[in-house]
Motif scaffolding. Sequence first.
Motif, short mmCIF file in Angstrom:
data_model
loop_
_atom_site.label_atom_id
_atom_site.label_comp_id
_atom_site.label_asym_id
_atom_site.label_seq_id
_atom_site.Cartn_x
_atom_site.Cartn_y
_atom_site.Cartn_z
N GLY A 179 0.79 -1.23 0.00
CA GLY A 179 0.00 0.00 0.00
C GLY A 179 0.82 1.27 0.00
N ALA A 180 2.13 1.16 0.20
CA ALA A 180 2.98 2.36 0.20
C ALA A 180 3.15 2.91 -1.21
CB ALA A 180 4.34 2.04 0.80
N GLY A 181 3.45 4.18 -1.30
CA GLY A 181 3.71 4.76 -2.60
C GLY A 181 5.12 4.45 -3.07
N GLY A 182 5.38 4.71 -4.34
CA GLY A 182 6.71 4.46 -4.88
C GLY A 182 7.07 3.00 -4.86
N HIS A 183 8.31 2.68 -4.49
CA HIS A 183 8.78 1.30 -4.49
C HIS A 183 8.27 0.57 -3.25
CE1 HIS A 183 12.24 2.82 -7.19
NE2 HIS A 183 11.26 2.37 -7.93
N VAL A 240 5.16 8.75 6.34
CA VAL A 240 4.05 9.30 5.56
C VAL A 240 4.58 10.01 4.32
CG1 VAL A 240 2.05 10.83 5.62
CG2 VAL A 240 2.73 9.55 7.68
N GLY A 241 4.07 9.63 3.15
CA GLY A 241 4.56 10.22 1.92
C GLY A 241 3.50 10.88 1.05
N SER A 242 2.61 10.08 0.46
CA SER A 242 1.70 10.57 -0.58
C SER A 242 0.86 11.78 -0.19
CB SER A 242 0.78 9.42 -1.03
OG SER A 242 1.53 8.37 -1.58
#
Length: 334
Positions: A165-169, A215-217
Amino acid sequence: MTVWSRDDSHLPAALRGLRLPMVAAPLFIISVPELVIAQCKAGIVGSFPALNAREGEGEHPLLDTWLTQITEELDRHNQANPDRPAAPFAVNQIVHRSNVRLDRDLEICVRHKVPIWITSLGARVEVNEAAHSCGGIVLHDIINNTFAKKAIDKGADGLVAVAAGAGGHAGAQSPFALVREIRQWFDGPLLLSGAIATGAALLAARAAGADFGYVGSPFIATHEANAQPGYKQMIVESGAEDIVTSSLFTGVSGNYLKPSITAAGLDPDDLPSADASSMNFGSGSSKPKAWKEIWGAGQGIGAVDELTDTASFVARIESEYLAAGRSLAAEFTG
């Protein structure tokens, strides 16, 4: 002022006393000094990839300029707000062998005494030693327990568990399974990444055994983010069903926004795959187009419903985190 009442004295000094148990993930292209400074002033660890700082041929290293800008601005903030100091910042180093800038960037980060180093795509002893030589700590991102053990064996101080579910890789494992396996042998700093876009999700990460949410997106949809207006709006308008997992764009499995794939003339339901041999960070990214036109995001973006500034977003997470904690605590009293 922190909102948690737990004892965080077991953590490295750079990770103590934060406003929230939250670290902002470094976002390729998106994370620039304006965003990092806003994150740190809001009381959470801000971060950026070293490869985001790209100067023209013959120009002074932009990474050096950025680090000077960040440290001087945070110093000014701390002097003006001694009761509300900024959180420290982190620099992400891509350790993949194709990153020809790595040695130069390590030297710059050592000279600036970067407090937190986040390493990706390879664990190397010499990188950890460089960080430790200037008093920094190293958090290495991993997608499974095997890689986690290798990172700690090579001298990393903590781990970023990049779950499904994480963004990116992104990884493919459930955050509950991944954190549990790591916690069976590792009691050091552990960050959890994967669809953490609300205060309740942040509390869930803590309950699962992580020290921090990563936390990213949601930060893509902030005013300080270096993202195209269309990218920010797509984050606001999309949800988990709009995320496509593919290895085509970088050679490593990653999560991307379906509408951006369609806009690039590709069929998001019929993408070919690619292997890791296609990765090449010699010029900053394996395929810059993958991030400029094919936009990355995690499955938590359904919780992002407006464009906002970083301070307001962190304040919302804080409010939700406290509310979720109090609600659950009520179940265990009386």
